[in-house]
Design an enzyme around this catalytic site. Structure first.
Site: not given
Ligand code: ASP
Length: 342
Positions: A210, A238, A240-241, A261-262, A264
């Site tokens: 991300t 779905r 994410g965050d 990033t992580g 989500g």
């Molecule tokens: N945070 C993003 C999600 O969960 C994924 C990512 O950070 O790459 O969609």
């Protein structure tokens, strides 16, 4: 006054403020001290130096530097943080290296569904787009939603229709195809058809990819933005965050700007981006203390893998992560750094 009169006045006031495009996102135009700062990330994950060849490492470093160049050029010449954030993120969205725009991961059904958000710290205006499949640069759509609509969030077909009305570049969904991400989907589906995962490269590095950017311009205005393809093998549209204000993105001139990033789901449940600002606002913590506590204490205890980038109104930068690596970098007057590993 008759009730219908006050109603008419209310409508007039609302219409007036809506059409004051600049007013919705008003910037201070008073130069403070000529200082600016820019921080970016290109995703966190299991990024191991032993699994990275020199050419790939250099490609990531170059891409991060190009993103910093694009944003810094704007800030250096007295431009606005919102333009710097958009410019830096567009560079990463257009690069196949990152899981955003071109290079986004695939869903369970073999599609690329993109999410993005942006927030202005001036007056907490924000825009977010979820699950779009034809908008070349989702960060531009998030900005258009913030500046040209009365809403904060749009998703799917509706968001795409709005993008067209705003004359944003529309592409065929096949534009987002990359062989690397396709193979990554196949691999995840072979292992466990029903689970979402970080995308894995040929060398076994698992990363999110991300992208995000936070900028402080010379006028003291902070803007944060995030853009992603989400997680490999996601289904049921779905989200994410990344498109959730307060989870993946947050900005407030009084405290800080944050892009995450992580994994989500954890970042949504624990309102990660807003929590960093809230610790500064309510407890008077420094940026570094707040960001580190959330990522390396709270999220670790809860099991949420990832990281964030943040900067405060003085231009202090924090880039904590609890995975083995995070593509990241920052630029300030006379100072630049690009990093990948711990
Ligand atoms: N945070 C993003 C999600 O969960 C994924 C990512 O950070 O790459 O969609």
């Amino acid at each position: 006054m008759y009730p219908e009169h006050s109603f008419k006045i209310l409508i007039l006031v609302l219409t007036f403020s809506l059409f004051q495009g600049d007013c919705v996102c008003q910037y201070s135009n008073k130069k403070q001290n000529g200082n600016y700062a820019l921080v970016i990330h290109g995703g966190a994950g299991t990024i191991d130096k032993n699994n990275m060849d020199a050419a790939t490492e250099k490609a990531y470093q170059d891409a991060l530097n190009q993103a910093l160049d694009a944003g810094e050029k704007i800030l250096q010449s007295g431009g606005k943080s919102i333009d710097a954030v958009e410019a830096a993120i567009v560079v990463m969205e257009n690069s196949p290296l990152f899981n955003a725009g071109k290079g986004a991961v695939f869903t369970f059904d073999g599609r690329n569904e993109l999410d993005a958000s942006i927030m202005s710290g001036v007056n907490q205006t924000a825009g977010a787009a979820g699950s779009v499949t034809t908008v070349k640069n989702p960060i531009k759509l998030a900005r258009a939603i913030m500046e040209q609509s009365e809403h904060v969030m749009m998703i799917g077909k509706g968001a795409e229709e709005f993008a067209q009305r705003c004359n944003l570049e529309i592409v065929d969904p096949s534009y987002f195809y990359t062989e690397r991400r396709w193979q990554s989907l196949k691999k995840v589906q072979q292992e466990n058809k029903d689970s979402t995962a970080l995308s894995e490269d040929e060398k076994g590095n698992k990363k999110n990819g991300t992208v995000g950017c936070v900028a402080l311009d010379m006028y003291g205005n902070i803007v944060a933005g995030t853009s992603t393809g989400g997680m490999t093998n996601k289904r049921f549209q779905r989200l994410g965050d990344a498109p959730i204000i307060g989870a993946g993105t947050y900005a407030d001139n009084a405290t800080c700007g944050v892009s995450c990033t992580g994994h989500g789901e954890y970042f949504i449940r624990y309102t990660v981006a807003r929590d960093v600002a809230a610790l500064m606002e309510y407890k008077g913590w420094s940026l570094e203390k707040a960001a580190n506590y959330i990522v390396n204490d709270k999220l670790v205890k809860k099991g949420g893998e990832g990281g964030l980038i943040a900067l405060d109104k003085k231009g202090n930068v924090a880039m904590p992560f609890n995975s083995s690596g995070m593509y990241r970098g920052y630029a300030k007057k006379g100072e630049r750094k690009v990093m990948i590993y711990k």
